[in-house]
Design a protein around this motif. Sequence first.
Motif, PDB file in Angstrom:
ATOM      1  N   ILE A  16       6.923  13.018  -6.423  1.00  0.00           N
ATOM      2  CA  ILE A  16       5.564  12.523  -6.110  1.00  0.00           C
ATOM      3  C   ILE A  16       5.237  11.217  -5.739  1.00  0.00           C
ATOM      4  CG2 ILE A  16       3.679  11.913  -8.204  1.00  0.00           C
ATOM      5  CD1 ILE A  16       4.782  14.225  -9.921  1.00  0.00           C
ATOM      6  N   GLU A  17       6.375  10.471  -5.949  1.00  0.00           N
ATOM      7  CA  GLU A  17       6.401   9.098  -5.207  1.00  0.00           C
ATOM      8  C   GLU A  17       6.178   9.069  -3.661  1.00  0.00           C
ATOM      9  OE1 GLU A  17       8.582   5.776  -7.122  1.00  0.00           O
ATOM     10  OE2 GLU A  17       9.443   6.007  -5.248  1.00  0.00           O
ATOM     11  N   GLY A  18       7.025   9.778  -3.214  1.00  0.00           N
ATOM     12  CA  GLY A  18       7.302  10.232  -1.705  1.00  0.00           C
ATOM     13  C   GLY A  18       5.724  10.651  -1.125  1.00  0.00           C
ATOM     14  N   LEU A  19       5.263  11.502  -1.792  1.00  0.00           N
ATOM     15  CA  LEU A  19       3.747  11.918  -1.355  1.00  0.00           C
ATOM     16  C   LEU A  19       2.873  11.204  -1.604  1.00  0.00           C
ATOM     17  CD1 LEU A  19       2.088  14.519  -0.244  1.00  0.00           C
ATOM     18  CD2 LEU A  19       1.994  15.345  -2.828  1.00  0.00           C
ATOM     19  N   ALA A  20       2.829  10.192  -2.550  1.00  0.00           N
ATOM     20  CA  ALA A  20       1.686   9.034  -2.771  1.00  0.00           C
ATOM     21  C   ALA A  20       1.933   8.130  -1.682  1.00  0.00           C
ATOM     22  CB  ALA A  20       1.806   8.543  -4.043  1.00  0.00           C
ATOM     23  N   ILE A  21       3.292   7.736  -1.326  1.00  0.00           N
ATOM     24  CA  ILE A  21       3.263   6.760  -0.603  1.00  0.00           C
ATOM     25  C   ILE A  21       2.925   7.400   0.894  1.00  0.00           C
ATOM     26  CG2 ILE A  21       5.256   5.584   0.876  1.00  0.00           C
ATOM     27  CD1 ILE A  21       5.213   4.570  -1.799  1.00  0.00           C
ATOM     28  N   SER A  22       3.254   8.419   1.461  1.00  0.00           N
ATOM     29  CA  SER A  22       2.902   9.063   2.572  1.00  0.00           C
ATOM     30  C   SER A  22       1.437   9.147   2.660  1.00  0.00           C
ATOM     31  CB  SER A  22       3.314  10.640   2.567  1.00  0.00           C
ATOM     32  OG  SER A  22       4.853  10.562   2.448  1.00  0.00           O
ATOM     33  N   SER A  23       0.613   9.686   1.592  1.00  0.00           N
ATOM     34  CA  SER A  23      -0.720   9.859   1.506  1.00  0.00           C
ATOM     35  C   SER A  23      -1.232   8.351   1.829  1.00  0.00           C
ATOM     36  CB  SER A  23      -1.287  10.342   0.265  1.00  0.00           C
ATOM     37  OG  SER A  23      -0.634  11.422   0.096  1.00  0.00           O
ATOM     38  N   THR A  24      -1.053   7.422   0.803  1.00  0.00           N
ATOM     39  CA  THR A  24      -1.411   5.858   1.216  1.00  0.00           C
ATOM     40  C   THR A  24      -1.125   5.530   2.605  1.00  0.00           C
ATOM     41  OG1 THR A  24      -0.514   5.501  -1.165  1.00  0.00           O
ATOM     42  CG2 THR A  24      -1.473   3.597   0.250  1.00  0.00           C
ATOM     43  N   ALA A  25      -0.114   5.626   3.226  1.00  0.00           N
ATOM     44  CA  ALA A  25       0.295   5.265   4.469  1.00  0.00           C
ATOM     45  C   ALA A  25      -0.624   5.823   5.452  1.00  0.00           C
ATOM     46  CB  ALA A  25       1.679   5.369   5.012  1.00  0.00           C
ATOM     47  N   ASN A  26      -1.070   7.266   5.485  1.00  0.00           N
ATOM     48  CA  ASN A  26      -1.568   7.696   6.694  1.00  0.00           C
ATOM     49  C   ASN A  26      -3.040   7.210   6.749  1.00  0.00           C
ATOM     50  OD1 ASN A  26      -2.670   9.531   4.867  1.00  0.00           O
ATOM     51  ND2 ASN A  26      -1.761  11.368   5.631  1.00  0.00           N
ATOM     52  N   ASN A  27      -3.835   7.005   5.573  1.00  0.00           N
ATOM     53  CA  ASN A  27      -5.019   6.474   5.728  1.00  0.00           C
ATOM     54  C   ASN A  27      -5.074   4.917   5.736  1.00  0.00           C
ATOM     55  OD1 ASN A  27      -5.835   9.354   4.786  1.00  0.00           O
ATOM     56  ND2 ASN A  27      -7.701   8.430   4.779  1.00  0.00           N
ATOM     57  N   GLY A  28      -4.101   4.333   5.166  1.00  0.00           N
ATOM     58  CA  GLY A  28      -3.811   2.902   5.379  1.00  0.00           C
ATOM     59  C   GLY A  28      -3.952   2.263   6.693  1.00  0.00           C
ATOM     60  N   VAL A  29      -3.704   3.112   7.765  1.00  0.00           N
ATOM     61  CA  VAL A  29      -3.772   2.555   8.978  1.00  0.00           C
ATOM     62  C   VAL A  29      -4.922   2.467   9.791  1.00  0.00           C
ATOM     63  CG1 VAL A  29      -1.471   3.427   9.594  1.00  0.00           C
ATOM     64  CG2 VAL A  29      -3.423   4.876  10.104  1.00  0.00           C
ATOM     65  N   ILE A  30      -6.233   3.047   9.115  1.00  0.00           N
ATOM     66  CA  ILE A  30      -7.422   3.140   9.767  1.00  0.00           C
ATOM     67  C   ILE A  30      -8.026   1.732   9.700  1.00  0.00           C
ATOM     68  CG2 ILE A  30      -9.637   3.858   9.423  1.00  0.00           C
ATOM     69  CD1 ILE A  30      -8.564   6.547   8.331  1.00  0.00           C
ATOM     70  N   GLY A  31      -8.004   1.129   8.456  1.00  0.00           N
ATOM     71  CA  GLY A  31      -8.572  -0.462   8.448  1.00  0.00           C
ATOM     72  C   GLY A  31      -7.872  -1.277   9.659  1.00  0.00           C
ATOM     73  N   GLY A  32      -6.654  -1.310   9.438  1.00  0.00           N
ATOM     74  CA  GLY A  32      -5.901  -1.994  10.537  1.00  0.00           C
ATOM     75  C   GLY A  32      -6.077  -1.966  12.086  1.00  0.00           C
ATOM     76  N   ALA A  33      -6.290  -0.451  12.402  1.00  0.00           N
ATOM     77  CA  ALA A  33      -6.668  -0.174  13.713  1.00  0.00           C
ATOM     78  C   ALA A  33      -8.132  -0.458  13.930  1.00  0.00           C
ATOM     79  CB  ALA A  33      -6.548   1.472  14.016  1.00  0.00           C
ATOM     80  N   MET A  34      -9.023  -0.427  12.954  1.00  0.00           N
ATOM     81  CA  MET A  34     -10.448  -0.981  13.267  1.00  0.00           C
ATOM     82  C   MET A  34     -10.491  -2.333  13.180  1.00  0.00           C
ATOM     83  SD  MET A  34     -12.870   1.391  13.365  1.00  0.00           S
ATOM     84  CE  MET A  34     -14.389   0.912  12.779  1.00  0.00           C
ATOM     85  N   THR A  35      -9.592  -2.971  12.695  1.00  0.00           N
ATOM     86  CA  THR A  35      -9.633  -4.618  12.760  1.00  0.00           C
ATOM     87  C   THR A  35      -9.387  -5.210  14.245  1.00  0.00           C
ATOM     88  OG1 THR A  35      -8.917  -4.495  10.546  1.00  0.00           O
ATOM     89  CG2 THR A  35      -8.879  -6.648  11.835  1.00  0.00           C
ATOM     90  N   THR A  36      -8.165  -4.470  14.621  1.00  0.00           N
ATOM     91  CA  THR A  36      -7.701  -4.717  16.274  1.00  0.00           C
ATOM     92  C   THR A  36      -9.021  -4.359  17.262  1.00  0.00           C
ATOM     93  OG1 THR A  36      -5.704  -4.043  15.382  1.00  0.00           O
ATOM     94  CG2 THR A  36      -5.823  -4.529  17.779  1.00  0.00           C
TER      95      THR A  36
END
Lengths: 157, 509
Positions: free
Chosen positions: B304-324
Amino acid sequence: MRRLLKGDVIPGILTVLFGVFFYITTIVTPNLDFGAQTSDGVPGAGFFPYLLSGTICILGIFLIIRGIKQKGTIQYFVLDEELKKNLRILLLTFLGIIGFLILWKVTGLFLLGVFLFSFYLNKVFGRSWKYALLYALVLSLFIYLVFFKAFSIQFQI
Amino acid sequence: MTISVWLEGLQAVLQPSVLLFLAVGVLIGVMIGSLPGLSATMGIAIMTPITFWFAPANGFAMLMGLWNAAIFAGGLSAILINTPGTPASITQSFDGYALYKQGKGGLALGINVIFSFIGGLFSTICLMLFANPIAKFTVTFGPSEYFLLALFGISMMISVAGGDLLKGLILGAAGILLSCIGLDPILSVRRFTFQNTSLLAGISFIPVMVGMFGIGEVMFQIYSRRRKQEAAEQEAMKENLKLGKILPSAKEMAALTPRCLVAAIASTIIGAIPAAGGDIASIICWGNAKKLSRHPEEYGKGSIEGLAISSTANNGVIGGAMTTMMTLGIPGDAVTAILIGSLTMYGMQPGIKMFTENSGFTAQIMWLMVLANVVFLLFGLATAKISAKVLNVAQPTVWVAVCILCVVGSFALNNNFFDVIVMLAASVLGFIFKVCDFPTGPFILGLLLGGMLESNLRRALVMSHGSYGIFVARPISCVLLIMVLFTFLWPVLKAVFKRRNTIGQTEEK
């Protein structure tokens, strides 16, 4: 020889041809100078085209050499039975798109083109007559309502 | 950006029409993201010319909803049929599908939605907090800095994307070369126009993207179709295992959230780096979380932890990409590259001007990101059990619609048939790139940033009377130049170190 033409050799040749085409075009086009005529050291309009097309030619040669060294171990076009069938469908799809664009350009009847093209593609993909007809109708109606009516886009060339 | 700008922005995005477009965007995003083979990039590429006909807030609401939802929805097919819907959801299939096989599919879908929301929201908050100061910092930038910034973006894409430096270099150079088509930015000399007036303004970026990621992708899918694999996926769908409960318990949430916040920070930073997308972020975060976990043996077997980490990471990049993208005008990935085109269509230029002249709209975009996360959270939780139905759509059904929409979209942009021709040419090019294993990223960035690269290089050299010393004399330029050199040299250095290690190990033996 056939082994040598596998892998990166053909992409390399295409890359070199692409670079050569732009390099020659840059040479024969007037005013595309490497340096500007106004001041020393300032690049002219041909600076980037010369630099980039030349670079592409050199990199393309590297790619050819890499492809030759691969000795056929890497293949991008392995034509098994399924892939041959896929290629046929791909070709028919591409011809369908060309046909649709020609029909649209010649007659100006965009919506008819959408209907015929979607019907044709569905048949190419092996759908039944009934499904293909219904799909083409629904999609054409959708395009008509959204793009013709809501956005008022006139698909006239 | 003042408080009043933020409040006005929030008020503007809470209009019913904007919320409606956002919801439609989320709906389309879920459908696109969950279907394997259809990526968020393809969705954004096809929808961008269409949204041009909407008011900017409505158009961007649809695009933001689509993007955020598509990335989250990529996890649906990863969990239910072990096939990632988008490249960013690759690690979700490691644990998600195993959970589904254990009869915990509902929980896996719930975790996917909730932690995608947490990742997305966190990175959006970072965007809201850090974009303005970064943008202010760029006020000091001159042509030399902008030239090196564009070069850094392209060099990152070349060294990261695809892993083939030579092919990346070729396509990066080809993209920049094609950006030279049209009028020269300094002297207005015609270049490669071949007496065609349509080419005077250069090659339109959006039709290229539509062709490459639309029909080009469809052509590649037709070419590489494997009916056996398709049949296996259909069988997997028929299996229809029990999904069970959807929401994780409070104890599970409390245990997962701190780790996922660390993943959110990491993925936001990764997202801000040009070329490092959701797939890279989720692989890095999942791999590191496994190393640091108390139960690493469970990773890949239904953690469950692995899935939660993956799910967080894939949407987490969006804000970073938008910042640049919003502060520097450098796209973090293909989607932000198209969004730059979209902003340009609305007459806006990413960079400092977004935070001065268009601060109201910039605030709206950020609020739309927040709302998109909220909407897909609600939508995802409400439809978790029926979302599997989307996967029943056959690929050929989608291919036909994509082909038509690509033609419509590329024409609708400027009511110009030439754009359709450009789109078709780009689709053939995109297909060849995919078949010959060329990374498309450097080409796209080269085409997009080529103008910025050339005009700023030449302006800088005009300023310095032809002296290249301007690139080392200015401190920020100098730092950027070192970064560019390091980016290009890193793959070479890595290969040398690897070779030395191998030789060392052989000698030890």
